[in-house]
Design a protein around this motif. Sequence first.
Motif, PDB file in Angstrom:
ATOM      1  N   VAL A  13     -14.639   7.581   4.466  1.00 14.42           N
ATOM      2  CA  VAL A  13     -13.530   7.219   3.584  1.00 14.42           C
ATOM      3  C   VAL A  13     -14.007   6.267   2.489  1.00 14.42           C
ATOM      4  CG1 VAL A  13     -11.331   5.968   3.463  1.00 14.42           C
ATOM      5  CG2 VAL A  13     -11.729   7.619   5.298  1.00 14.42           C
ATOM      6  N   VAL A  14     -14.812   5.290   2.855  1.00 14.92           N
ATOM      7  CA  VAL A  14     -15.327   4.329   1.874  1.00 14.92           C
ATOM      8  C   VAL A  14     -16.153   5.038   0.813  1.00 14.92           C
ATOM      9  CG1 VAL A  14     -16.932   2.412   1.548  1.00 14.92           C
ATOM     10  CG2 VAL A  14     -15.266   2.331   3.404  1.00 14.92           C
ATOM     11  N   ARG A  43      -8.011  -2.060  16.391  1.00 15.31           N
ATOM     12  CA  ARG A  43      -8.968  -2.468  17.415  1.00 15.31           C
ATOM     13  C   ARG A  43      -9.695  -3.749  17.018  1.00 15.31           C
ATOM     14  NH1 ARG A  43     -14.177  -2.237  18.597  1.00 15.31           N
ATOM     15  NH2 ARG A  43     -14.788  -1.879  20.760  1.00 15.31           N
ATOM     16  N   LEU A  44     -10.053  -3.852  15.725  1.00 15.19           N
ATOM     17  CA  LEU A  44     -10.784  -5.019  15.248  1.00 15.19           C
ATOM     18  C   LEU A  44      -9.869  -6.207  14.970  1.00 15.19           C
ATOM     19  CD1 LEU A  44     -13.207  -3.248  12.718  1.00 15.19           C
ATOM     20  CD2 LEU A  44     -13.800  -4.144  14.982  1.00 15.19           C
ATOM     21  N   GLY A  45      -8.616  -5.906  14.657  1.00  7.60           N
ATOM     22  CA  GLY A  45      -7.675  -6.970  14.317  1.00  7.60           C
ATOM     23  C   GLY A  45      -7.872  -7.517  12.917  1.00  7.60           C
ATOM     24  N   VAL A  46      -8.497  -6.719  12.021  1.00  9.46           N
ATOM     25  CA  VAL A  46      -8.687  -7.132  10.634  1.00  9.46           C
ATOM     26  C   VAL A  46      -8.365  -5.956   9.715  1.00  9.46           C
ATOM     27  CG1 VAL A  46     -10.458  -8.852  11.166  1.00  9.46           C
ATOM     28  CG2 VAL A  46     -11.141  -6.498  10.635  1.00  9.46           C
ATOM     29  N   LYS A  47      -8.022  -6.277   8.475  1.00  7.10           N
ATOM     30  CA  LYS A  47      -7.763  -5.251   7.469  1.00  7.10           C
ATOM     31  C   LYS A  47      -9.073  -4.903   6.794  1.00  7.10           C
ATOM     32  CE  LYS A  47      -4.647  -4.362   3.550  1.00  7.10           C
ATOM     33  NZ  LYS A  47      -3.905  -3.295   4.226  1.00  7.10           N
ATOM     34  N   LEU A  48      -9.451  -3.642   6.820  1.00  5.68           N
ATOM     35  CA  LEU A  48     -10.713  -3.195   6.247  1.00  5.68           C
ATOM     36  C   LEU A  48     -10.557  -2.626   4.848  1.00  5.68           C
ATOM     37  CD1 LEU A  48     -12.205  -1.372   9.378  1.00  5.68           C
ATOM     38  CD2 LEU A  48     -12.757  -3.674   8.556  1.00  5.68           C
ATOM     39  N   LEU A  49      -9.402  -2.022   4.583  1.00  2.00           N
ATOM     40  CA  LEU A  49      -9.191  -1.338   3.312  1.00  2.00           C
ATOM     41  C   LEU A  49      -7.881  -1.767   2.665  1.00  2.00           C
ATOM     42  CD1 LEU A  49     -10.173   2.325   4.308  1.00  2.00           C
ATOM     43  CD2 LEU A  49     -11.563   0.728   2.975  1.00  2.00           C
ATOM     44  N   ASN A  50      -7.922  -1.904   1.336  1.00  4.19           N
ATOM     45  CA  ASN A  50      -6.695  -2.041   0.553  1.00  4.19           C
ATOM     46  C   ASN A  50      -6.372  -0.668  -0.018  1.00  4.19           C
ATOM     47  OD1 ASN A  50      -6.214  -4.868   0.794  1.00  4.19           O
ATOM     48  ND2 ASN A  50      -7.933  -5.239  -0.603  1.00  4.19           N
ATOM     49  N   ARG A  51      -5.152  -0.195   0.234  1.00  2.00           N
ATOM     50  CA  ARG A  51      -4.782   1.161  -0.136  1.00  2.00           C
ATOM     51  C   ARG A  51      -3.792   1.146  -1.298  1.00  2.00           C
ATOM     52  NH1 ARG A  51      -5.299   0.098   5.116  1.00  2.00           N
ATOM     53  NH2 ARG A  51      -5.974   1.657   6.637  1.00  2.00           N
ATOM     54  N   THR A  52      -3.977   2.070  -2.245  1.00  2.00           N
ATOM     55  CA  THR A  52      -2.970   2.348  -3.264  1.00  2.00           C
ATOM     56  C   THR A  52      -2.753   3.860  -3.266  1.00  2.00           C
ATOM     57  OG1 THR A  52      -4.440   2.782  -5.141  1.00  2.00           O
ATOM     58  CG2 THR A  52      -3.956   0.469  -4.647  1.00  2.00           C
ATOM     59  N   THR A  53      -1.885   4.319  -4.116  1.00  2.00           N
ATOM     60  CA  THR A  53      -1.644   5.769  -4.188  1.00  2.00           C
ATOM     61  C   THR A  53      -2.814   6.505  -4.821  1.00  2.00           C
ATOM     62  OG1 THR A  53      -0.528   5.448  -6.315  1.00  2.00           O
ATOM     63  CG2 THR A  53       0.863   5.499  -4.328  1.00  2.00           C
ATOM     64  N   TYR A  55      -6.382   5.138  -4.887  1.00  2.00           N
ATOM     65  CA  TYR A  55      -7.714   4.901  -4.335  1.00  2.00           C
ATOM     66  C   TYR A  55      -7.638   3.902  -3.194  1.00  2.00           C
ATOM     67  CZ  TYR A  55      -7.445   0.690  -7.235  1.00  2.00           C
ATOM     68  OH  TYR A  55      -7.055  -0.482  -7.801  1.00  2.00           O
ATOM     69  N   VAL A  56      -8.763   3.754  -2.507  1.00  2.00           N
ATOM     70  CA  VAL A  56      -8.894   2.721  -1.484  1.00  2.00           C
ATOM     71  C   VAL A  56     -10.068   1.835  -1.869  1.00  2.00           C
ATOM     72  CG1 VAL A  56      -7.919   4.129   0.362  1.00  2.00           C
ATOM     73  CG2 VAL A  56     -10.386   4.168  -0.028  1.00  2.00           C
ATOM     74  N   ARG A  57      -9.956   0.546  -1.574  1.00  2.00           N
ATOM     75  CA  ARG A  57     -11.027  -0.405  -1.841  1.00  2.00           C
ATOM     76  C   ARG A  57     -11.232  -1.268  -0.601  1.00  2.00           C
ATOM     77  NH1 ARG A  57     -12.068   2.452  -5.376  1.00  2.00           N
ATOM     78  NH2 ARG A  57     -12.301   2.035  -7.618  1.00  2.00           N
ATOM     79  N   MET A  58     -12.481  -1.628  -0.341  1.00  4.36           N
ATOM     80  CA  MET A  58     -12.792  -2.431   0.822  1.00  4.36           C
ATOM     81  C   MET A  58     -12.362  -3.881   0.626  1.00  4.36           C
ATOM     82  SD  MET A  58     -16.604  -1.149   1.889  1.00  4.36           S
ATOM     83  CE  MET A  58     -17.177  -1.103   0.182  1.00  4.36           C
ATOM     84  N   THR A  59     -11.891  -4.492   1.696  1.00  2.28           N
ATOM     85  CA  THR A  59     -11.716  -5.939   1.719  1.00  2.28           C
ATOM     86  C   THR A  59     -13.087  -6.576   1.930  1.00  2.28           C
ATOM     87  OG1 THR A  59     -11.386  -5.990   4.104  1.00  2.28           O
ATOM     88  CG2 THR A  59      -9.418  -5.683   2.728  1.00  2.28           C
ATOM     89  N   GLU A  60     -13.167  -7.887   1.881  1.00  2.00           N
ATOM     90  CA  GLU A  60     -14.442  -8.563   2.132  1.00  2.00           C
ATOM     91  C   GLU A  60     -14.950  -8.245   3.536  1.00  2.00           C
ATOM     92  OE1 GLU A  60     -16.328 -13.106   2.137  1.00  2.00           O
ATOM     93  OE2 GLU A  60     -14.295 -12.734   1.396  1.00  2.00           O
TER      94      GLU A  60
END
Length: 299
Positions: A13-14, A43-53, A55-60
């Motif tokens: 996905v990335v 499972r990780l308890g963190v947000k990995l991706l910021n989603r828009t209609t 594209y997707v972008r990774m968080t830190e």
Amino acid sequence: MDRLHLMTVYVAVVEAESFAGGARKLHMSPPAVTRAVAALEERLGVKLLNRTTRYVRMTEAGQKYYEDAKLIIALADEADNAALGINAEPRGQLTVTASVLFGRLYVMPGIVEYLRRYPAVEVNALFVDRVVNMLEEGVDVAIRIAELPDSSYRALRVGSVRQVLCASPDYLATHGVPHTPDDLLKHQIILARGLNPNNEMRFLRDGLPRTLKLQPILSVSDNDSAASAAMAGLGITRLLSYQIAEPLQTGKLKIVLSEFESPPVPVHILHREGRHSSAKVRSFVDMTAERLRTELSLN
């Protein structure tokens, strides 16, 4: 779900910059890919991706997880291949980038040779005159002509290219040959903005760096146009030696002020993987390094 499977989906996905693109790459349905990424984040308890209609972008946190996941997947693939006895056989898709002219002259012949030797690999060659973000654009190997800033990428120096001043024989016959950098103030100057982003040129005089501010008669955005204008007799330009190798050999251009040249610009092969790099990356880097080091223009 299997942890390695979730990592594989996330990496896809990335690199595709979308759930739909990741789904196509993995031959999965988009809802299944969306569920897999959601399960991984839960499972990780963190947000990995910021989603828009769009594209997707990774968080830190997502970027760090992507880099670690890529390494883990590569190690798993290497373990599988070793168990099957085929770890030395490169396979899969490999994305390579370089500048347009350097790619055409020096990288593409190596790609052709590489694909003949390793037909199980599919190469995507991205030749553009800009600095490519390897992580965002999914590039495995980059050939860069520049001093490199510190980074987490592996860099292998394979040579260097000169920064040369040149002009046509007709221009030099009419306007005279400059003997010192100061003489350039009396000449017509053509600036290629890629190599000279401002009106300054740097030289070495008596071993010390010196900067000269020039007023160009012509500024162009690409190197080919600067070389063409110089060959037409318009003035003196500065380019990298490989960019004008042919007109120098045929006598259409002549180098001037070679004794005052700035230090050569290094050529590096850059890749994202460490000592556990995949067979396709390792074999391509090795072949390309050997080829470039033997090129007569890299000196």
